[in-house]
Structures are given as C-alpha cells and as structure tokens.
Scaffold this motif. Structure first.
Motif, PDB file in Angstrom:
ATOM      1  N   CYS A  85       0.721  -1.367   0.010  1.00 16.94           N
ATOM      2  CA  CYS A  85       0.070  -0.060  -0.059  1.00 16.94           C
ATOM      3  C   CYS A  85       0.815   1.165   0.029  1.00 16.94           C
ATOM      4  CB  CYS A  85      -0.806  -0.003   1.193  1.00 16.94           C
ATOM      5  SG  CYS A  85      -0.022  -0.010   2.824  1.00 16.94           S
ATOM      6  N   THR A  86       0.308   2.368  -0.206  1.00 13.96           N
ATOM      7  CA  THR A  86       1.203   3.698  -0.370  1.00 13.96           C
ATOM      8  C   THR A  86       1.167   4.219   1.328  1.00 13.96           C
ATOM      9  OG1 THR A  86       0.127   4.097  -2.424  1.00 13.96           O
ATOM     10  CG2 THR A  86       1.040   6.076  -1.114  1.00 13.96           C
ATOM     11  N   LEU A  87       2.219   4.643   1.641  1.00 11.79           N
ATOM     12  CA  LEU A  87       2.166   5.319   2.928  1.00 11.79           C
ATOM     13  C   LEU A  87       2.611   6.718   2.968  1.00 11.79           C
ATOM     14  CD1 LEU A  87       4.325   2.369   4.529  1.00 11.79           C
ATOM     15  CD2 LEU A  87       1.849   2.596   4.597  1.00 11.79           C
ATOM     16  N   LEU A  88       2.716   7.404   3.905  1.00 14.91           N
ATOM     17  CA  LEU A  88       3.073   8.623   4.165  1.00 14.91           C
ATOM     18  C   LEU A  88       4.678   8.473   3.823  1.00 14.91           C
ATOM     19  CD1 LEU A  88       1.333  10.275   7.221  1.00 14.91           C
ATOM     20  CD2 LEU A  88       0.895  10.628   4.917  1.00 14.91           C
ATOM     21  N   PRO A  89       5.156   9.617   3.219  1.00 15.94           N
ATOM     22  CA  PRO A  89       6.526   9.698   3.140  1.00 15.94           C
ATOM     23  C   PRO A  89       7.305   9.475   4.413  1.00 15.94           C
ATOM     24  CG  PRO A  89       5.728  11.436   1.684  1.00 15.94           C
ATOM     25  CD  PRO A  89       4.752  10.731   2.746  1.00 15.94           C
ATOM     26  N   SER A  90       6.911  10.212   5.520  1.00 13.55           N
ATOM     27  CA  SER A  90       7.560  10.010   6.629  1.00 13.55           C
ATOM     28  C   SER A  90       7.389   8.493   7.201  1.00 13.55           C
ATOM     29  CB  SER A  90       6.983  11.221   7.700  1.00 13.55           C
ATOM     30  OG  SER A  90       5.586  10.654   7.996  1.00 13.55           O
ATOM     31  N   THR A  91       6.358   7.724   7.359  1.00 18.00           N
ATOM     32  CA  THR A  91       6.208   6.518   7.585  1.00 18.00           C
ATOM     33  C   THR A  91       7.070   5.655   6.699  1.00 18.00           C
ATOM     34  OG1 THR A  91       3.650   6.963   8.138  1.00 18.00           O
ATOM     35  CG2 THR A  91       4.521   4.716   7.944  1.00 18.00           C
ATOM     36  N   HIS A  92       7.151   6.003   5.410  1.00 24.06           N
ATOM     37  CA  HIS A  92       7.809   4.950   4.560  1.00 24.06           C
ATOM     38  C   HIS A  92       9.518   5.213   4.911  1.00 24.06           C
ATOM     39  CE1 HIS A  92      10.432   4.115   0.863  1.00 24.06           C
ATOM     40  NE2 HIS A  92       9.470   3.224   0.987  1.00 24.06           N
ATOM     41  N   ASP A  93       9.885   6.485   5.475  1.00 22.98           N
ATOM     42  CA  ASP A  93      11.111   6.678   5.595  1.00 22.98           C
ATOM     43  C   ASP A  93      11.479   5.924   6.865  1.00 22.98           C
ATOM     44  OD1 ASP A  93      11.485   8.216   3.532  1.00 22.98           O
ATOM     45  OD2 ASP A  93      11.282  10.168   4.698  1.00 22.98           O
ATOM     46  N   LYS A  94      10.692   5.984   7.963  1.00 26.16           N
ATOM     47  CA  LYS A  94      10.727   5.249   9.026  1.00 26.16           C
ATOM     48  C   LYS A  94      11.006   3.708   8.896  1.00 26.16           C
ATOM     49  CE  LYS A  94       8.273   8.521  11.900  1.00 26.16           C
ATOM     50  NZ  LYS A  94       6.851   8.610  12.615  1.00 26.16           N
ATOM     51  N   LEU A  95      10.066   3.218   8.030  1.00 24.01           N
ATOM     52  CA  LEU A  95      10.182   1.824   7.635  1.00 24.01           C
ATOM     53  C   LEU A  95      11.626   1.199   7.005  1.00 24.01           C
ATOM     54  CD1 LEU A  95       7.894  -0.461   7.603  1.00 24.01           C
ATOM     55  CD2 LEU A  95       7.593   0.127   5.399  1.00 24.01           C
ATOM     56  N   ALA A  96      11.914   2.089   6.102  1.00 25.94           N
ATOM     57  CA  ALA A  96      13.187   1.671   5.070  1.00 25.94           C
ATOM     58  C   ALA A  96      14.335   2.223   6.124  1.00 25.94           C
ATOM     59  CB  ALA A  96      13.077   2.844   4.067  1.00 25.94           C
ATOM     60  N   ALA A  97      14.248   2.723   7.340  1.00 17.32           N
ATOM     61  CA  ALA A  97      15.232   2.930   8.054  1.00 17.32           C
ATOM     62  C   ALA A  97      15.641   1.633   8.847  1.00 17.32           C
ATOM     63  CB  ALA A  97      15.099   4.136   9.193  1.00 17.32           C
ATOM     64  N   HIS A  98      14.644   0.414   8.977  1.00 19.90           N
ATOM     65  CA  HIS A  98      14.689  -0.597   9.960  1.00 19.90           C
ATOM     66  C   HIS A  98      14.559  -1.881   9.108  1.00 19.90           C
ATOM     67  CE1 HIS A  98      13.712   2.531  13.109  1.00 19.90           C
ATOM     68  NE2 HIS A  98      14.567   1.942  13.801  1.00 19.90           N
ATOM     69  N   TYR A  99      14.158  -1.781   7.746  1.00 15.16           N
ATOM     70  CA  TYR A  99      13.627  -2.807   6.979  1.00 15.16           C
ATOM     71  C   TYR A  99      14.106  -2.782   5.755  1.00 15.16           C
ATOM     72  CZ  TYR A  99      10.566  -3.675  11.154  1.00 15.16           C
ATOM     73  OH  TYR A  99      10.114  -3.774  12.315  1.00 15.16           O
ATOM     74  N   GLU A 100      14.164  -3.979   4.889  1.00  8.11           N
ATOM     75  CA  GLU A 100      14.814  -4.152   3.626  1.00  8.11           C
ATOM     76  C   GLU A 100      13.368  -4.023   2.780  1.00  8.11           C
ATOM     77  OE1 GLU A 100      16.152  -7.576   0.349  1.00  8.11           O
ATOM     78  OE2 GLU A 100      16.913  -7.826   2.439  1.00  8.11           O
ATOM     79  N   VAL A 101      12.902  -2.943   2.383  1.00  7.06           N
ATOM     80  CA  VAL A 101      11.645  -2.602   2.160  1.00  7.06           C
ATOM     81  C   VAL A 101      11.461  -2.792   0.476  1.00  7.06           C
ATOM     82  CG1 VAL A 101       9.689  -1.088   1.423  1.00  7.06           C
ATOM     83  CG2 VAL A 101      11.205  -1.052   3.603  1.00  7.06           C
ATOM     84  N   HIS A 102      10.522  -3.905   0.143  1.00 13.20           N
ATOM     85  CA  HIS A 102      10.582  -4.043  -1.363  1.00 13.20           C
ATOM     86  C   HIS A 102       9.123  -3.505  -1.705  1.00 13.20           C
ATOM     87  CE1 HIS A 102      13.980  -6.842  -2.297  1.00 13.20           C
ATOM     88  NE2 HIS A 102      13.785  -6.825  -0.872  1.00 13.20           N
ATOM     89  N   GLN A 103       8.760  -2.723  -2.824  1.00 15.98           N
ATOM     90  CA  GLN A 103       7.686  -2.099  -3.407  1.00 15.98           C
ATOM     91  C   GLN A 103       7.112  -3.319  -4.343  1.00 15.98           C
ATOM     92  OE1 GLN A 103       6.196   0.421  -2.308  1.00 15.98           O
ATOM     93  NE2 GLN A 103       8.086   1.516  -1.151  1.00 15.98           N
ATOM     94  N   TRP A 104       5.650  -3.529  -3.876  1.00 18.40           N
ATOM     95  CA  TRP A 104       4.796  -4.497  -4.955  1.00 18.40           C
ATOM     96  C   TRP A 104       5.042  -3.808  -6.248  1.00 18.40           C
ATOM     97  CZ3 TRP A 104       4.119  -9.210  -5.401  1.00 18.40           C
ATOM     98  CH2 TRP A 104       3.055  -9.744  -6.040  1.00 18.40           C
ATOM     99  N   PRO A 105       5.283  -4.566  -7.252  1.00 20.44           N
ATOM    100  CA  PRO A 105       5.475  -4.016  -8.856  1.00 20.44           C
ATOM    101  C   PRO A 105       4.200  -3.954  -9.392  1.00 20.44           C
ATOM    102  CG  PRO A 105       6.259  -6.227  -8.714  1.00 20.44           C
ATOM    103  CD  PRO A 105       5.827  -5.901  -7.210  1.00 20.44           C
ATOM    104  N   ALA A 106       4.145  -3.552 -10.625  1.00 18.88           N
ATOM    105  CA  ALA A 106       2.942  -3.384 -11.349  1.00 18.88           C
ATOM    106  C   ALA A 106       2.478  -4.811 -11.802  1.00 18.88           C
ATOM    107  CB  ALA A 106       3.213  -2.483 -12.769  1.00 18.88           C
ATOM    108  N   GLU A 107       1.287  -4.924 -12.307  1.00 20.99           N
ATOM    109  CA  GLU A 107       0.739  -6.388 -12.213  1.00 20.99           C
ATOM    110  C   GLU A 107       1.223  -7.125 -13.192  1.00 20.99           C
ATOM    111  OE1 GLU A 107      -3.702  -8.323 -13.102  1.00 20.99           O
ATOM    112  OE2 GLU A 107      -3.296  -6.147 -12.884  1.00 20.99           O
ATOM    113  N   ALA A 108       1.851  -6.598 -14.476  1.00 19.44           N
ATOM    114  CA  ALA A 108       2.746  -7.359 -15.478  1.00 19.44           C
ATOM    115  C   ALA A 108       4.102  -7.971 -14.916  1.00 19.44           C
ATOM    116  CB  ALA A 108       2.968  -6.283 -16.505  1.00 19.44           C
ATOM    117  N   ALA A 109       4.695  -7.307 -13.877  1.00 17.79           N
ATOM    118  CA  ALA A 109       5.864  -7.940 -13.255  1.00 17.79           C
ATOM    119  C   ALA A 109       5.925  -8.588 -12.104  1.00 17.79           C
ATOM    120  CB  ALA A 109       6.698  -6.706 -13.194  1.00 17.79           C
ATOM    121  N   ARG A 110       4.685  -8.930 -11.524  1.00 18.99           N
ATOM    122  CA  ARG A 110       4.663  -9.462 -10.075  1.00 18.99           C
ATOM    123  C   ARG A 110       4.791 -10.946 -10.148  1.00 18.99           C
ATOM    124  NH1 ARG A 110      -1.316  -6.495  -8.480  1.00 18.99           N
ATOM    125  NH2 ARG A 110      -0.551  -4.398  -8.335  1.00 18.99           N
TER     126      ARG A 110
END
Length: 311
Positions: free
Chosen positions: A9-34
């Motif tokens: 899902c989409t997160l606030l930039p501030s939330t995403h930054d906190k997430l990325a600081a502690h986890y190896e975050v992978h974004q769910w790609p477009a349907e064709a690449a899933r």
C-alpha cells in the motif's frame, strides 16, 4: 539491513522513511511484473505491509514461505482470510482507535452535506446562479432520529457527536451495550425508527449486504443513509435502485463495493454525496496509523507482545 518486507500500500513519506530505516523494503510492482517478482524475491519476505482495502490473498500468503506477519495500515481486515492466515502461522495486526475520531467526523460531515445539499450550494455560487435566485430549500439535520448500525469504537464516536444535535439516538448490533440509547436487534426495525441511518459496523461474512432492500425501504423516501464502514455491508445494487427510484431520500458514501469504481448511476444523482474512502485521510491520523503499524512490526521482530493483534 533489517528483515525483508513487502509493501503493498501507499504510505506517508515520513512513515515510509521510518520503515526503510529498519527494514529491507520491497515495493509491490505493477501487475505485469508481479509473477517475476514473486519468483525471484518471495523467499525471505518476513513481513507484508498492506491497507485494509487491499488486504492479502491466500495465494500470496502461500507464496511467501517465510512470511511471519501482515501489518495492516488501517482498521479493516475483511480482505484477509483469518483462518488461512492463522493456519499458515502468520500474525495479523491493524491500527484501531487512532482513526476513530476522523471517521466519525466524516460521518457527520456527510450527513450535513447530504441534508443541506452543500455540494449543490457550492456549484450554485461557482456557476454564477446566485444573482438569479436562491438555491432550492434543503432539510434540517438537527433534531432528527439517528440510527447507528454498529456501536463499536466508531459508532460510539458518531453517537457522541450526534448528542449535540438534539435528536434521538438508537443503534443495532449483535449485543446490547451499556448505553442509554434505544437498542434494536433487527436492522430493519432500527431503520424504520430512523431519519438518518449511519453504517459503522465491521465488514465480515455476517454483515455482507446487511443493508438490503428491506432495510432501505424501512428507512424510506425521506430517509438518509451514511456509510463509513465498508462497501460490502450494503447491497449496492439495491441502494442504487432505491436512490434512483426515489424510495430512499439520500445517501452519503465514503466506501463502495468495487473501489475505486463507483456505480455510474450514483454519479448523476443530486441526492448523493460521494467521497473517495477518506475517512482516515488526515495528516494527523495517517501519521498515527503509520506509527502504530511500525510498533506492531517492531514488537513482532523483537519477540514482544503485539500492540494491536488480530490473529
């Protein structure tokens, strides 16, 4: 680098930054690449962050062999098969309470917009029609009979706000609550005693299409329906027909069955106010939701009790 995490899902930039600081975050790609992404990256994914409107499918749970937790950035979890998640050993969390006030505020705002026809009034001014005459008369929102389907956290907050409107409040739900409001076990009976019916119940198999034709007809041609729960709680075809045929007076809707798609008929009705599922969409609440979601993730990986577990 922290545990591997898939973000749906989409997160606030501030939330995403906190997430990325502690986890190896992978974004769910477009349907064709899933499919390719799952083939190359499914191994090692320990957590999924998703929204209540998205959830997670059983197939995805099964294809993430190392998945330990699904953290919902939202309160609803009707798009997750709880039994399947539990059987797979996957924990599930959500973010209740922090969005209660904003959703209740929106419910009352929708009532006011429907009954006082504020969107039409805005267009009346913008289109330069005011010098040619006033807008048509609307209806009073205060002093009405208010029914609330589901007196949980959000339903209770709606009732608190309505107390200042000088009307009479009643509710329905599986059980009677220790409140002074009138209780109706049957939703149609509640609708028959209501001028405005607020839907705030949780979505589940038991509440699917709970607001059906019988309930809408009981609410009647002067009645107003407000839905801030889930689209699935209402028989949407029956709702559209009732509004189009004049068997229901009006509706304020923040949620729909097949979001973001809205039935075409609703777009042309003047007695309907539509919102794009924005009950929790304030900066303050989205920040609080993100922080609680992060707290659940951190607790899981630290082996601590989860702050807001579902399963």
């Amino acid at each position: 680098m922290g545990p591997k995490l898939l973000q749906l899902c989409t997160l606030l930039p501030s939330t995403h930054d906190k997430l990325a600081a502690h986890y190896e975050v992978h974004q769910w790609p477009a349907e064709a690449a899933r499919e390719e992404w799952l083939r190359d990256n499914a191994s090692g994914v320990r957590a999924v962050v998703t929204g209540g409107h998205l959830g997670i499918t059983n197939e995805m749970i099964d294809r993430l062999p190392d998945l330990g937790i699904v953290a919902i950035n939202g309160v609803g979890y009707d798009r997750v098969d709880l039994d399947h998640a539990k059987a797979a050993g996957v924990r599930l969390t959500n973010t209740p309470d922090v969005l209660t006030d904003d959703v209740a505020d929106l419910a009352v705002a929708l009532m006011l917009n429907v009954m006082r026809r504020l969107p039409a009034a805005d267009r009346h001014v913008r289109d330069g029609l005011w010098p040619h005459g006033p807008q048509a008369l609307t209806r009073r929102a205060s002093g009405r009979r208010y029914g609330i389907v589901g007196l949980g956290r959000i339903g209770h907050a709606i009732a608190e706000r309505l107390a200042g409107f000088g009307g009479r409040i009643a509710y329905s739900g599986p059980n009677r609550k220790p409140v002074d409001h009138d209780y109706h076990a049957d939703v149609a009976a509640l609708a028959a005693k209501s001028d405005v019916l607020f839907v705030a119940t949780a979505a589940s198999a038991a509440t699917r299409a709970l607001i059906d034709r019988a309930v809408l007809d009981a609410l009647g041609p002067e009645g107003v329906l407000i839905n801030v729960a889930r689209g699935s709680v209402i028989d949407e075809d029956a709702l559209v027909a009732a509004l189009a045929e004049g068997r229901l007076g009006g509706a304020g809707l923040d949620v729909f069955v097949d979001e973001p798609h809205v039935p075409e008929t609703l777009l042309g009705l003047e007695n309907v106010v539509l919102a794009p599922h924005v009950g929790s969409a304030t900066r303050e609440t989205r920040e609080a939701m993100g922080n609680l979601m992060l707290d659940n993730l951190d607790a899981f990986f630290a082996g601590r009790p989860l702050p807001t577990p579902v399963v």
